[in-house]
Structure formats: structure tokens, C-alpha cells
Design a protein around this motif. Structure first.
Motif, PDB file in Angstrom:
ATOM      1  N   ILE A  56       0.870  -1.181   0.000  1.00 53.74           N
ATOM      2  CA  ILE A  56       0.000   0.000   0.000  1.00 53.74           C
ATOM      3  C   ILE A  56       0.903   1.225   0.000  1.00 53.74           C
ATOM      4  O   ILE A  56       1.729   1.392   0.898  1.00 53.74           O
ATOM      5  N   LEU A  57       0.751   2.089  -0.992  1.00 52.48           N
ATOM      6  CA  LEU A  57       1.710   3.170  -1.197  1.00 52.48           C
ATOM      7  C   LEU A  57       1.711   4.183  -0.058  1.00 52.48           C
ATOM      8  O   LEU A  57       2.763   4.671   0.345  1.00 52.48           O
ATOM      9  N   ASN A  58       0.541   4.526   0.465  1.00 51.75           N
ATOM     10  CA  ASN A  58       0.461   5.460   1.588  1.00 51.75           C
ATOM     11  C   ASN A  58      -0.926   5.386   2.215  1.00 51.75           C
ATOM     12  O   ASN A  58      -1.822   4.696   1.714  1.00 51.75           O
ATOM     13  N   LEU A  59      -1.117   6.115   3.297  1.00 49.08           N
ATOM     14  CA  LEU A  59      -2.363   6.032   4.058  1.00 49.08           C
ATOM     15  C   LEU A  59      -3.568   6.561   3.292  1.00 49.08           C
ATOM     16  O   LEU A  59      -4.705   6.190   3.592  1.00 49.08           O
ATOM     17  N   SER A  60      -3.339   7.421   2.307  1.00 52.68           N
ATOM     18  CA  SER A  60      -4.470   7.980   1.559  1.00 52.68           C
ATOM     19  C   SER A  60      -5.186   6.917   0.731  1.00 52.68           C
ATOM     20  O   SER A  60      -6.311   7.139   0.273  1.00 52.68           O
ATOM     21  N   LYS A  61      -4.551   5.768   0.539  1.00 54.03           N
ATOM     22  CA  LYS A  61      -5.180   4.703  -0.243  1.00 54.03           C
ATOM     23  C   LYS A  61      -6.243   3.952   0.557  1.00 54.03           C
ATOM     24  O   LYS A  61      -7.054   3.223  -0.023  1.00 54.03           O
ATOM     25  N   LEU A  62      -6.238   4.100   1.870  1.00 51.21           N
ATOM     26  CA  LEU A  62      -7.231   3.420   2.704  1.00 51.21           C
ATOM     27  C   LEU A  62      -8.608   4.034   2.480  1.00 51.21           C
ATOM     28  O   LEU A  62      -8.755   5.246   2.355  1.00 51.21           O
ATOM     29  N   HIS A  63      -9.626   3.190   2.440  1.00 47.38           N
ATOM     30  CA  HIS A  63     -10.994   3.669   2.255  1.00 47.38           C
ATOM     31  C   HIS A  63     -11.523   4.281   3.548  1.00 47.38           C
ATOM     32  O   HIS A  63     -11.091   3.923   4.651  1.00 47.38           O
ATOM     33  N   SER A  64     -12.484   5.185   3.414  1.00 46.91           N
ATOM     34  CA  SER A  64     -13.212   5.633   4.599  1.00 46.91           C
ATOM     35  C   SER A  64     -14.012   4.454   5.140  1.00 46.91           C
ATOM     36  O   SER A  64     -14.317   3.496   4.411  1.00 46.91           O
ATOM     37  N   ALA A  65     -14.363   4.521   6.407  1.00 49.18           N
ATOM     38  CA  ALA A  65     -15.041   3.390   7.047  1.00 49.18           C
ATOM     39  C   ALA A  65     -16.378   3.082   6.373  1.00 49.18           C
ATOM     40  O   ALA A  65     -16.688   1.921   6.074  1.00 49.18           O
ATOM     41  N   ASN A  66     -17.183   4.107   6.127  1.00 46.56           N
ATOM     42  CA  ASN A  66     -18.498   3.864   5.529  1.00 46.56           C
ATOM     43  C   ASN A  66     -18.388   3.378   4.084  1.00 46.56           C
ATOM     44  O   ASN A  66     -19.196   2.563   3.630  1.00 46.56           O
ATOM     45  N   LYS A  67     -17.399   3.870   3.358  1.00 46.77           N
ATOM     46  CA  LYS A  67     -17.199   3.386   1.991  1.00 46.77           C
ATOM     47  C   LYS A  67     -16.814   1.909   2.004  1.00 46.77           C
ATOM     48  O   LYS A  67     -17.287   1.123   1.165  1.00 46.77           O
ATOM     49  N   PHE A  68     -15.988   1.523   2.962  1.00 44.28           N
ATOM     50  CA  PHE A  68     -15.564   0.124   3.031  1.00 44.28           C
ATOM     51  C   PHE A  68     -16.724  -0.775   3.452  1.00 44.28           C
ATOM     52  O   PHE A  68     -16.862  -1.901   2.955  1.00 44.28           O
ATOM     53  N   ILE A  69     -17.564  -0.287   4.361  1.00 39.80           N
ATOM     54  CA  ILE A  69     -18.754  -1.049   4.751  1.00 39.80           C
ATOM     55  C   ILE A  69     -19.637  -1.295   3.536  1.00 39.80           C
ATOM     56  O   ILE A  69     -20.111  -2.415   3.287  1.00 39.80           O
ATOM     57  N   ASP A  70     -19.864  -0.264   2.753  1.00 36.87           N
ATOM     58  CA  ASP A  70     -20.711  -0.385   1.570  1.00 36.87           C
ATOM     59  C   ASP A  70     -20.081  -1.317   0.536  1.00 36.87           C
ATOM     60  O   ASP A  70     -20.784  -2.040  -0.176  1.00 36.87           O
ATOM     61  N   ARG A  71     -18.767  -1.313   0.467  1.00 38.62           N
ATOM     62  CA  ARG A  71     -18.055  -2.120  -0.534  1.00 38.62           C
ATOM     63  C   ARG A  71     -18.023  -3.600  -0.166  1.00 38.62           C
ATOM     64  O   ARG A  71     -18.159  -4.465  -1.046  1.00 38.62           O
ATOM     65  N   MET A  72     -17.865  -3.907   1.118  1.00 41.65           N
ATOM     66  CA  MET A  72     -17.542  -5.277   1.516  1.00 41.65           C
ATOM     67  C   MET A  72     -18.624  -5.993   2.329  1.00 41.65           C
ATOM     68  O   MET A  72     -18.541  -7.206   2.518  1.00 41.65           O
ATOM     69  N   TYR A  73     -19.643  -5.274   2.820  1.00 38.90           N
ATOM     70  CA  TYR A  73     -20.569  -5.892   3.772  1.00 38.90           C
ATOM     71  C   TYR A  73     -22.027  -5.605   3.421  1.00 38.90           C
ATOM     72  O   TYR A  73     -22.341  -4.654   2.706  1.00 38.90           O
TER      73      TYR A  73
END
Length: 475
Positions: free
Chosen positions: A269-286
Motif C-alpha cells: 500500500i503506497l500510503n495512508l491515503s489509499k485506505l478507504h473511509s469506514a463507511n465506503k468500506f462497509i458499503d463495498r464489503m458488507y
């Protein structure tokens, strides 16, 4: 080090970062001449105005404004904020203000059962901008002889004798940004640690978005109506003075400059900006659903997680769905927090920062024990503060000195023997890395299992117009 202009002998081992730490530690004993600070200040950001633009582009101003209570020439020493990926230091100055109704000029004295006649208004002053000192000196008064003696010993203060009525000058422009010969190469494991903290803090912040450990919902609504946050910070909507960027540049309403962004990352992972926001990740994976009725929420939010009847399950993906290294990093933390797995990651992170109470509550919920929402919210607020404080200490002690060294010198420390690589070259070795538009033109350095990236970005700022007024002002 000798400063001929001021005839002050400065310590050869003192850096500006160390001086900032001293000033922050002794800030209760120092007041700053605000007028003289403003006279030498050069703005490095875009000025914004209170209000918002309607569909026709007209600025709609708030129904409230602020009015300064304290008109003193001096203000308390501000707190300092180090930017995490540019060589920039901001000093946050606060002034006491009151809220006033625009239409009839009457003050607002009480909101949501609270007295609001002495709120704090904050303004940032950029001490260092992209590795260059932006404020050469601070004119101050000092109330503690111990503080005076310390600054005098460090060689940054004019004057030989302590006098609490006298104004002294603290010189900033004759110090190196970082301590000479400081070992800056030990960054192994820092990215993973910061990334874990960021993911967990993002989860907790999303859960608490509409919550307060102090106020009930009706009070929060009343605070928002009066432009106040749940922390009682003044929170006006703001907008740019201009509507067309090209036109603003042509008319010298704003200017542009280059800023260098320096990040640490990993080979995945190149840097921390690549991490998704929590709600975006919830929508993407759950999938989020009501465990009683089975209803699936089409627009899921982590704020639902505070409800004991809400449950989570993994989405079913098609063969075309691409799971990234970011997904693989974030998923175990989310799974553990949501109770879908019991891998111990969340408990380990919380143990490092002292968030044991939240870890205990999450474990109790995992085992089916009922926990009150109020108790959970309080534990989340406490843990989130500790997570952010822990991360900030890592940045201050380990990351920012490296960022400031690179940002001020343009090169890596001598102990980091690494050849510069282009984005194309790095992607050839690590094809799963993701690059932004600016990063595609950047340079990258491999340091052990870490990657340091340096990319150039255009920043805009409003030129400083020299018009200083230290009398009481309104906003």
C-alpha cells in the motif's frame, strides 16, 4: 551557531522542531504580540468566507456572526500542529468571541442549556511552509522565569535579564528544521502501525458521527442551528471568495505554488491515503441488516452499529470483483470489530494505546452480553482520543522529522542509501500499487520494507494584503 543579525548565540544542537515542543510545553507562560505577528505574516492558503453559494452562485451568509470579546494586543501562545506529509507547521491561535445575530445585533447568550458568551474562535498561522520558515520571529512576553531561563539557555531569546513586563523576541529563522545528525532512517513497521490505527479510528469516528457522550439529540440539533459543533467549536459553512479558478488566477485574487508531499508506505500500500473511509468500506464489503426483521439497509452506515439489533455479513462477490491489497489489509480489522471474526487485531491495537475498556465491551457484545449504548459511546470516545494521541506521537517523534528533512533539503538522509525510482519503475516491481495523478509524476525510494514517496502538487493561496487591524473584529 551564531546569528549576526541578532547577536544571539544559538545552540548547535537545537532544531526548530525541538523549539516548537518547548514552546508548546511552556505555552501557558507565554503570550504573543498578535499585531506584530500579523504584520510579518504571509498567507499560504486560500482565504474562505462564511456562508454558502446558492444555485445562482450568490453567497448566502449565516444568520449569526462572531464578535471578539478580548481586544488585547496580546494572545495566549497557540498550540502547534505538524503536517504529517509536508514540511509545514501551523500555530493555532484562539480568541474569545461571542455569537451575535446579524439582523438585530443582539448577542446569543444561551444555546441548548449552555452559556455561550465566551466561545473560542481559532485561526491558523503557518510557521513553516514546505520546509521554509514563514514567520521569522515571535514577539512575546514571558510570565515564568523558568521558561525564560530555558529559552535563554537554548539561545533563541534576546535579552539577558528576566522581566515579566518586557517584550522579548524568539527567533525562528536561524534554526535547522530537524536536529543535525538525528537518525531518521528507522521507519520499519511505522506504516503498518499507523494504518491499523487509522482504520480503527475511522471505524469508531463513523460510529460516533451523530453521537455525543455529553448531549442528547435535541441539544445537538440546537447546537447545529447555532453554527456550533458538539465540541462547542464555531462551525460556520465556508466557501471560496471566487467561483472560477482560472479567472481568479488571472486577476491575482489567488496565486499558486508547488508543495511537496512526502509519504511513507509499504510495498503493498503506497500510503495512508489509499485506505478507504469506514463507511465506503462497509458499503463495498458488507451487507447491513436488521437481525430481527431481516431488512437489508441499501445505504448502510456504521452509525447503525450502535444498535444491538443491527448485524453485518460479508457481501457475495462475483468473479469479476477485484480484491485489492487495501481490502486485504482493512478487512480483518473490520471483521474483528463487527464480530464476524475473533482474530484479536482490534484488542491488540486498543491495548497499545490504552483503550482496554472498549476492547472489553466489544468482547462482551461478541459473547451476547447486553451493553448500554451510552456506555459503548463513552468507551468509543475515550478510545478514539487515545488512538489519535498515540498516532500523533508516532508522527512527531518518528515520521515528521524525516518529512521535514526531505521537505527542507530535497534529499534523503545520508543513512538512507536508496536510488530514486519513477512510478512506472516501481509499478513494474510492485504491480498492485495504486498511484494518484500527482504520484504518477513523483519519485519513490525503497527503505527496507517501506517505500518513501515524494510528489509535487499545485497549491493555491490568497496573497496577503497588508491591512492589519488589532481592534475587535467580527466575522
Amino acid at each position: 551557531m551564531h546569528n549576526q543579525a541578532t547577536n544571539i548565540q544559538t545552540s548547535d544542537n537545537l532544531s526548530l522542531l525541538e523549539l516548537i515542543n518547548i514552546l508548546e510545553e511552556h505555552r501557558n507562560n507565554i503570550i504573543i504580540n498578535l499585531k506584530k505577528l500579523q504584520e510579518q505574516y504571509q498567507r499560504k492558503s486560500v482565504k474562505r468566507v462564511n456562508g454558502y453559494r446558492d444555485e445562482n452562485g450568490k453567497i448566502i451568509t449565516p444568520w449569526l456572526r462572531t464578535e471578539e470579546i478580548d481586544c488585547s494586543e496580546y494572545v495566549d501562545m497557540g498550540s502547534f500542529k505538524l503536517n504529517h506529509n509536508t514540511a509545514t507547521i501551523n500555530m493555532l491561535i484562539s480568541r474569545k468571541v461571542k455569537l451575535v445575530k446579524v439582523d438585530d445585533q443582539t448577542p446569543v447568550l444561551e444555546v441548548a442549556g449552555l452559556l455561550v458568551n465566551d466561545l473560542n474562535s481559532f485561526k491558523n498561522y503557518m510557521i513553516v511552509s514546505d520546509g521554509k520558515v514563514n514567520i521569522k520571529s515571535l514577539q512575546v512576553k514571558i510570565s515564568s522565569k523558568k521558561t525564560f531561563d530555558l529559552l535563554k539557555t537554548k539561545g533563541v531569546l534576546n535579552g539577558e535579564k528576566f522581566d515579566f513586563q518586557r517584550e522579548y523576541t524568539i527567533w525562528l529563522d536561524n534554526l535547522p528544521l530537524v536536529t543535525p545528525n538525528q537518525n531518521l532512517s528507522n521507519i520499519g513497521g511505522l506504516f503498518e502501525q499507523l494504518a491499523e490505527i487509522k482504520v480503527l479510528s475511522s471505524i469508531i469516528s463513523a460510529c460516533l458521527k451523530d453521537e455525543s457522550d455529553i448531549f442528547i439529540p435535541e441539544q445537538l440539533q440546537e447546537l447545529r442551528k447555532h453554527e456550533l459543533s458538539k465540541n462547542l467549536y464555531i462551525n460556520f459553512l465556508t466557501t471560496n471568495e471566487y467561483t472560477d479558478l482560472k479567472e481568479a488566477l488571472a486577476n491575482d485574487i489567488i496565486n499558486s505554488r508547488y508543495s511537496y508531499k512526502i509519504d511513507i508506505g509499504s510495498k503493498e500500500i503506497l500510503n495512508l491515503s489509499k485506505l478507504h473511509s469506514a463507511n465506503k468500506f462497509i458499503d463495498r464489503m458488507y451487507r447491513v441488516y436488521n437481525s430481527t426483521s431481516g431488512e437489508v439497509y441499501q445505504k448502510p452506515s456504521l452509525s447503525l452499529a450502535l444498535n444491538e439489533k443491527i448485524a453485518f455479513r460479508h457481501r457475495l462477490f462475483s468473479s469479476r470483483t477485484k480484491i485489492t491489497k487495501v481490502d486485504e489489509f482493512m478487512k480483518p480489522i473490520f471483521d474483528d470489530f463487527l464480530g464476524l471474526e475473533n482474530n484479536g487485531i482490534v484488542a491488540n491495537i486498543l491495548a497499545k494505546v490504552g483503550g482496554d475498556r472498549l476492547a472489553q465491551i466489544l468482547q462482551e457484545r461478541r459473547h451476547g452480553k447486553s451493553v448500554s449504548k451510552e456506555e459503548l459511546v463513552v468507551a468509543m470516545f475515550v478510545a478514539n482520543v487515545k488512538l489519535k494521541e498515540f498516532a500523533e506521537k508516532i508522527y512527531r517523534d518518528r515520521v515528521c522529522p524525516l518529512v521535514f528533512y526531505i521537505g527542507s533539503t530535497g534529499v534523503l538522509p545520508n543513512e538512507m542509501d536508496s536510488k530514486a525510482m519513477t512510478a512506472e519503475e516501481l509499478a513494474t516491481e510492485y504491480p498492485h500499487l495504486q498511484f494518484s495523478k500527482d504520484e504518477q509524476k513523483g519519485r519513490f525510494f525503497i527503505a527496507g520494507n517501506s517505500i518513501i514517496s515524494v510528489s509535487k502538487k499545485t497549491e493555491y493561496y490568497t496573497p496577503t494584503r497588508k491591512s492589519v487591524n488589532c481592534s475587535c473584529s467580527t466575522n
